[in-house]
Design an enzyme around this catalytic site. Structure first.
Site, short mmCIF file in Angstrom:
data_model
loop_
_atom_site.label_atom_id
_atom_site.label_comp_id
_atom_site.label_asym_id
_atom_site.label_seq_id
_atom_site.Cartn_x
_atom_site.Cartn_y
_atom_site.Cartn_z
N GLU A 53 0.97 3.92 1.84
CA GLU A 53 1.46 4.33 3.15
C GLU A 53 2.62 3.45 3.61
OE1 GLU A 53 -3.03 5.10 3.02
OE2 GLU A 53 -1.66 3.56 2.31
N CYS A 74 -6.08 2.21 5.65
CA CYS A 74 -6.74 0.99 6.07
C CYS A 74 -6.14 0.54 7.41
CB CYS A 74 -6.56 -0.10 5.01
SG CYS A 74 -4.89 -0.80 4.97
N HIS A 91 0.85 -1.18 0.00
CA HIS A 91 0.00 0.00 0.00
C HIS A 91 0.89 1.24 0.00
CE1 HIS A 91 -3.88 -1.95 1.76
NE2 HIS A 91 -3.29 -2.74 0.86
N CYS A 143 -2.35 -0.13 7.26
CA CYS A 143 -1.54 1.09 7.14
C CYS A 143 -1.54 1.88 8.44
CB CYS A 143 -2.04 1.93 5.98
SG CYS A 143 -1.77 1.11 4.39
#
Length: 161
Positions: free
Chosen positions: A57, A85, A55, A88
């Site tokens: 992040e 999410c 992801h 993250c």
């Protein structure tokens, strides 16, 4: 280096997310900005790299940690194109990020087909919400169960975190 307004960093995270879509990545971008103004980018490469943890992040945090030679990003701020999410958020907590700013929220992501609601329910909900992936312990003898921690505690060269 002079720091910019938080909205400028957030706009940059959105810009790199848009650019990432044009480069076969997901529609997510993030920046880690250290207390002294150093900036580290990350974009979503889940499908491009076949890595469900890639992801934006997490990628930005990994880039910052590698470049800075530390796993502790205390004093840093994370700017991300979309509400993080649970994975993250947890990564941000482990990295000791001080603050997180985001643009789009989880509902905007769901409208675009990225519905993380099941993941939020997994952590916030009941046992029924966690049925999708049960997690449980298996009874081992106590000395075996804690052997890794005993080894850790007796290792003088360990690096606490």
């Amino acid at each position: 280096m002079t720091s910019r307004d938080p909205a400028e960093y957030l706009a940059e995270a959105v810009r790199i997310a848009v650019e990432n879509v044009r480069n076969e990545g997901g529609p997510f971008g993030a920046l880690v900005v250290t207390a002294d103004g150093r900036v580290f980018e990350g974009v979503n490469r889940v499908t491009a790299d076949l890595d469900p943890s890639a992801h934006a992040e997490v990628t930005a945090i990994r880039n910052a940690c590698r470049a800075l030679g530390t796993f502790d990003l205390s004093g840093a701020t994370l700017y991300t194109s979309c509400e993080p999410c649970p994975m993250c958020l947890a990564t941000s907590l482990w990295a000791r990020i001080d603050r997180v700013y985001f643009a789009a929220d989880r509902n905007d992501a769901a409208d675009a087909g990225f519905d993380d609601a099941a993941f939020y329910r997994y952590f916030e909900g009941s046992d029924a919400d966690r049925a999708v992936m049960p997690v449980s312990d298996i009874a081992l003898p106590p000395e075996q169960r804690v052997a890794p921690f005993a080894e850790w505690a007796s290792t003088p060269t360990r690096i606490d975190y």
